[in-house]
Motif scaffolding. Structure first.
Motif, PDB file in Angstrom:
ATOM      1  N   ASN A 227       1.314  -9.969  19.805  1.00  0.00           N
ATOM      2  CA  ASN A 227       0.514 -10.651  18.774  1.00  0.00           C
ATOM      3  C   ASN A 227       0.467  -9.515  17.664  1.00  0.00           C
ATOM      4  O   ASN A 227       0.131  -8.283  17.987  1.00  0.00           O
ATOM      5  N   ILE A 228       0.978  -9.776  16.388  1.00  0.00           N
ATOM      6  CA  ILE A 228       0.869  -8.562  15.482  1.00  0.00           C
ATOM      7  C   ILE A 228      -0.266  -8.715  14.796  1.00  0.00           C
ATOM      8  O   ILE A 228      -0.360  -9.847  13.923  1.00  0.00           O
ATOM      9  N   GLN A 229      -1.051  -7.801  14.872  1.00  0.00           N
ATOM     10  CA  GLN A 229      -2.567  -7.759  14.284  1.00  0.00           C
ATOM     11  C   GLN A 229      -2.768  -6.755  13.528  1.00  0.00           C
ATOM     12  O   GLN A 229      -2.409  -5.370  13.448  1.00  0.00           O
ATOM     13  N   GLN A 230      -3.042  -6.967  12.003  1.00  0.00           N
ATOM     14  CA  GLN A 230      -3.316  -6.235  11.005  1.00  0.00           C
ATOM     15  C   GLN A 230      -4.690  -5.602  11.527  1.00  0.00           C
ATOM     16  O   GLN A 230      -5.728  -6.448  11.633  1.00  0.00           O
ATOM     17  N   VAL A 231      -4.820  -4.410  11.439  1.00  0.00           N
ATOM     18  CA  VAL A 231      -6.319  -3.944  12.036  1.00  0.00           C
ATOM     19  C   VAL A 231      -6.967  -3.289  10.584  1.00  0.00           C
ATOM     20  O   VAL A 231      -8.353  -2.977  10.686  1.00  0.00           O
ATOM     21  N   THR A 232      -6.186  -2.666   9.680  1.00  0.00           N
ATOM     22  CA  THR A 232      -6.844  -2.367   8.503  1.00  0.00           C
ATOM     23  C   THR A 232      -5.736  -2.705   7.302  1.00  0.00           C
ATOM     24  O   THR A 232      -4.664  -2.690   7.494  1.00  0.00           O
ATOM     25  N   ASP A 233      -6.404  -2.684   6.155  1.00  0.00           N
ATOM     26  CA  ASP A 233      -5.503  -2.562   4.815  1.00  0.00           C
ATOM     27  C   ASP A 233      -6.166  -1.640   3.936  1.00  0.00           C
ATOM     28  O   ASP A 233      -5.778  -1.836   2.711  1.00  0.00           O
ATOM     29  N   GLU A 234      -6.716  -0.425   4.502  1.00  0.00           N
ATOM     30  CA  GLU A 234      -7.186   0.660   3.645  1.00  0.00           C
ATOM     31  C   GLU A 234      -6.824   1.913   4.081  1.00  0.00           C
ATOM     32  O   GLU A 234      -7.634   3.010   4.442  1.00  0.00           O
ATOM     33  N   PHE A 235      -5.701   2.021   4.506  1.00  0.00           N
ATOM     34  CA  PHE A 235      -5.179   3.235   5.062  1.00  0.00           C
ATOM     35  C   PHE A 235      -4.333   4.083   4.116  1.00  0.00           C
ATOM     36  O   PHE A 235      -3.270   3.964   3.444  1.00  0.00           O
ATOM     37  N   TYR A 236      -5.153   5.167   3.977  1.00  0.00           N
ATOM     38  CA  TYR A 236      -4.648   6.301   2.998  1.00  0.00           C
ATOM     39  C   TYR A 236      -4.111   7.515   4.048  1.00  0.00           C
ATOM     40  O   TYR A 236      -4.843   8.191   4.599  1.00  0.00           O
ATOM     41  N   GLY A 237      -2.681   7.599   3.880  1.00  0.00           N
ATOM     42  CA  GLY A 237      -2.411   8.510   4.942  1.00  0.00           C
ATOM     43  C   GLY A 237      -2.322   9.959   4.602  1.00  0.00           C
ATOM     44  O   GLY A 237      -2.706  10.512   3.542  1.00  0.00           O
ATOM     45  N   SER A 238      -1.113  10.648   5.507  1.00  0.00           N
ATOM     46  CA  SER A 238      -1.177  12.206   5.189  1.00  0.00           C
ATOM     47  C   SER A 238      -0.524  12.571   3.916  1.00  0.00           C
ATOM     48  O   SER A 238      -0.728  13.554   3.235  1.00  0.00           O
ATOM     49  N   LEU A 239       0.334  11.852   3.390  1.00  0.00           N
ATOM     50  CA  LEU A 239       1.003  12.291   2.019  1.00  0.00           C
ATOM     51  C   LEU A 239      -0.081  11.908   0.714  1.00  0.00           C
ATOM     52  O   LEU A 239       0.087  12.838   0.000  1.00  0.00           O
ATOM     53  N   TYR A 240      -0.739  10.985   1.027  1.00  0.00           N
ATOM     54  CA  TYR A 240      -1.899  10.830   0.167  1.00  0.00           C
ATOM     55  C   TYR A 240      -2.907  12.141   0.034  1.00  0.00           C
ATOM     56  O   TYR A 240      -3.103  12.514  -0.862  1.00  0.00           O
ATOM     57  N   SER A 241      -2.983  12.517   1.224  1.00  0.00           N
ATOM     58  CA  SER A 241      -3.894  13.627   1.340  1.00  0.00           C
ATOM     59  C   SER A 241      -3.300  14.890   0.973  1.00  0.00           C
ATOM     60  O   SER A 241      -4.002  15.696   0.162  1.00  0.00           O
ATOM     61  N   LYS A 242      -2.114  15.158   1.435  1.00  0.00           N
ATOM     62  CA  LYS A 242      -1.227  16.312   1.001  1.00  0.00           C
ATOM     63  C   LYS A 242      -1.091  16.388  -0.404  1.00  0.00           C
ATOM     64  O   LYS A 242      -1.265  17.557  -1.174  1.00  0.00           O
ATOM     65  N   SER A 243      -0.554  15.155  -1.291  1.00  0.00           N
ATOM     66  CA  SER A 243      -0.194  15.600  -2.439  1.00  0.00           C
ATOM     67  C   SER A 243      -1.319  15.571  -3.577  1.00  0.00           C
ATOM     68  O   SER A 243      -1.010  16.219  -4.697  1.00  0.00           O
ATOM     69  N   GLY A 244      -2.410  14.814  -3.424  1.00  0.00           N
ATOM     70  CA  GLY A 244      -3.256  14.824  -4.352  1.00  0.00           C
ATOM     71  C   GLY A 244      -3.254  13.628  -5.290  1.00  0.00           C
ATOM     72  O   GLY A 244      -4.009  13.507  -6.136  1.00  0.00           O
ATOM     73  N   PHE A 245      -2.085  12.902  -4.978  1.00  0.00           N
ATOM     74  CA  PHE A 245      -1.705  12.076  -5.980  1.00  0.00           C
ATOM     75  C   PHE A 245      -2.725  10.745  -5.594  1.00  0.00           C
ATOM     76  O   PHE A 245      -2.862  10.451  -4.487  1.00  0.00           O
ATOM     77  N   ARG A 246      -3.283  10.347  -6.666  1.00  0.00           N
ATOM     78  CA  ARG A 246      -4.369   9.070  -6.420  1.00  0.00           C
ATOM     79  C   ARG A 246      -3.858   7.860  -7.039  1.00  0.00           C
ATOM     80  O   ARG A 246      -2.861   7.818  -7.867  1.00  0.00           O
ATOM     81  N   HIS A 247      -4.694   6.679  -7.179  1.00  0.00           N
ATOM     82  CA  HIS A 247      -4.435   5.630  -7.858  1.00  0.00           C
ATOM     83  C   HIS A 247      -2.993   4.984  -7.400  1.00  0.00           C
ATOM     84  O   HIS A 247      -2.307   4.492  -8.122  1.00  0.00           O
ATOM     85  N   VAL A 248      -3.004   5.150  -6.069  1.00  0.00           N
ATOM     86  CA  VAL A 248      -1.879   4.378  -5.501  1.00  0.00           C
ATOM     87  C   VAL A 248      -2.434   3.215  -4.137  1.00  0.00           C
ATOM     88  O   VAL A 248      -3.616   3.277  -3.872  1.00  0.00           O
ATOM     89  N   GLN A 249      -1.639   2.141  -4.011  1.00  0.00           N
ATOM     90  CA  GLN A 249      -1.917   1.333  -3.072  1.00  0.00           C
ATOM     91  C   GLN A 249      -2.269   1.894  -1.707  1.00  0.00           C
ATOM     92  O   GLN A 249      -1.308   2.356  -1.318  1.00  0.00           O
ATOM     93  N   PRO A 250      -3.234   1.380  -0.956  1.00  0.00           N
ATOM     94  CA  PRO A 250      -3.503   1.780   0.284  1.00  0.00           C
ATOM     95  C   PRO A 250      -2.391   1.157   1.313  1.00  0.00           C
ATOM     96  O   PRO A 250      -2.034  -0.216   0.976  1.00  0.00           O
ATOM     97  N   ASP A 251      -2.217   1.458   2.375  1.00  0.00           N
ATOM     98  CA  ASP A 251      -1.281   0.895   3.515  1.00  0.00           C
ATOM     99  C   ASP A 251      -2.070   0.015   4.435  1.00  0.00           C
ATOM    100  O   ASP A 251      -3.301   0.113   4.537  1.00  0.00           O
ATOM    101  N   ARG A 252      -1.233  -1.206   4.776  1.00  0.00           N
ATOM    102  CA  ARG A 252      -1.614  -1.881   6.068  1.00  0.00           C
ATOM    103  C   ARG A 252      -1.245  -1.240   7.269  1.00  0.00           C
ATOM    104  O   ARG A 252      -0.164  -0.750   7.232  1.00  0.00           O
ATOM    105  N   LEU A 253      -2.052  -1.307   8.142  1.00  0.00           N
ATOM    106  CA  LEU A 253      -1.711  -0.784   9.490  1.00  0.00           C
ATOM    107  C   LEU A 253      -1.716  -2.083  10.616  1.00  0.00           C
ATOM    108  O   LEU A 253      -2.895  -2.652  10.631  1.00  0.00           O
ATOM    109  N   GLU A 254      -0.726  -1.989  11.296  1.00  0.00           N
ATOM    110  CA  GLU A 254      -0.757  -3.172  12.255  1.00  0.00           C
ATOM    111  C   GLU A 254      -0.521  -2.622  13.588  1.00  0.00           C
ATOM    112  O   GLU A 254       0.184  -1.644  13.852  1.00  0.00           O
TER     113      GLU A 254
END
Length: 379
Positions: A227-254
């Motif tokens: 069963n492939i289950q999406q558990v969040t669609d608001e995942f901002y990961g390590s590269l978002y944190s490291k780069s400082g680039f903002r205004h990008v779409q978050p990831d889905r995590l399944e």
């Protein structure tokens, strides 16, 4: 005219002095932070002063890091800087490229050849110390190697595939190198890597799992068994944190949850804690949502499954393995998971004492090339 020009200069100078004074006062009054949620890392704390550290220069260097990390409104200034850079057309920040459609891609780490040979020698030494265990090495390519068409124009990255081939050539023939580059490249149109994080997705881990099964002679589980289950669609990961680039779409995590779930026990050895799931769902409420897999990284984890075949597997890994390990429960009775960045015991003695038959060394290529901890495999 000269009077007004002189007056304007004085006002600007006073405003600048006032601004600097306010920032300095706020820095003195603000409490130190230990962790940055936006950068997902521990922050530098006030270093201990001594004459020895002052003379050596260590205190000055550490104090500079401390001031930088604890600077008031740090997150705002980082975001403002990257936004300004982005408006000026800059497409790289802190080793992270801003690719097409807001895709964040970590630069390729090109290793020093001598350092790479030392790591291979450490693996060979471990192989000699554990002669009855079959070894498999999987070094996962990163998104930069697979998605060069998503990189900004004129981006120059190292040839990661060439270095992976060197590792394959240098390993002893009795250590099987599992080349997942072709399998991942064939699925590159699928979401096999996150857009804001350096890890592969659960889908990417599944592609690698299929290749691992082929090399190990295992019958893989079909995707229809999950069963492939999406558990969040608001995942901002390590590269978002490291780069400082903002205004990008978050990831889905399944998560790929097996339809016929069997009971198993997960023991976090150093913490002396047990769980009945490989997924720490509470981590989905925090910044580092990828820690939902295995509750993050630990020195050693022991997994006891319901499989009665008696096969034991040792996984020596970085965090890429965390999302692949759940696929292996059906194939082994026991799985020991070791992260050499935290593990301090004699791994060869442990493997021999436990009678472990198979070992999988699984790292992403950048971590394997950059992190020295793999050399601890023989200590």
């Amino acid at each position: 005219m000269g009077y007004y020009k002189n007056f304007k200069s004085k006002v600007l100078a006073l405003l600048l002095i006032l601004f600097i004074s306010v920032i300095a006062i706020l820095n003195l009054l603000a409490a130190d932070r230990s962790f940055s949620e936006s950068e997902n890392r521990m922050l530098e704390q006030l270093p201990h002063f001594s004459l020895k550290t002052l003379v050596s220069g260590d205190f000055t260097a550490d104090f500079e890091k401390y001031v930088s990390d604890q600077f008031v409104f740090r997150d705002f200034w980082i975001g403002a800087k990257t936004d300004t850079d982005r408006l000026m057309g800059k497409k790289m920040s802190n080793g992270v490229y801003l690719g097409t459609n807001g895709y964040l891609i970590q630069d390729v780490i090109s290793p020093a050849e001598e350092d790479l040979k030392e790591k291979i020698e450490a693996i060979h030494a471990f192989d000699q110390a554990t002669p009855y265990m079959q070894k498999y090495v999987m070094l996962a390519p990163t998104a930069a190697a697979l998605y060069q068409d998503k990189l900004p124009k004129y981006a120059v990255i190292g040839d990661q595939e060439a270095y992976l081939n060197k590792v394959k050539q240098w390993l002893h023939p009795n250590i099987r190198f599992i080349d997942v580059f072709p399998s991942l490249y064939a699925e590159r149109d699928q979401p096999i890597f996150y857009q804001t994080d350096h890890h592969w997705t659960t889908q990417g881990a599944y592609v690698a799992y299929l290749e691992l099964c082929r090399q190990m002679g295992l019958t893989p589980q079909n995707e229809e068994e999950f069963n492939i289950q999406q558990v969040t669609d608001e995942f901002y990961g390590s590269l978002y944190s490291k780069s400082g680039f903002r205004h990008v779409q978050p990831d889905r995590l399944e998560l790929h949850l097996p339809k016929d779930q069997e009971r198993y026990t997960v023991t976090y050895v150093d913490e002396e804690k047990t769980a009945d799931s490989l997924y720490a769902m509470e981590q989905l409420q925090r910044k580092d949502k990828y820690a939902v897999f295995l509750n993050g990284n630990h020195a050693r984890i022991h997994i006891k499954t319901a499989n009665p075949n008696g096969r034991k597997l040792l996984v020596v890994k970085d965090s890429y393995a965390n999302s692949l390990i759940p696929f292996l429960l059906k194939h082994f009775s026991e799985i020991d998971v070791v992260d050499l960045r935290y593990y301090e015991e004699d791994l060869a003695s442990f493997a021999n004492d436990q009678g472990i038959q198979n070992m999988l060394l699984l790292y992403n290529a950048n971590t394997f090339f950059e992190d020295p901890s793999i050399k601890n495999v023989t200590e």
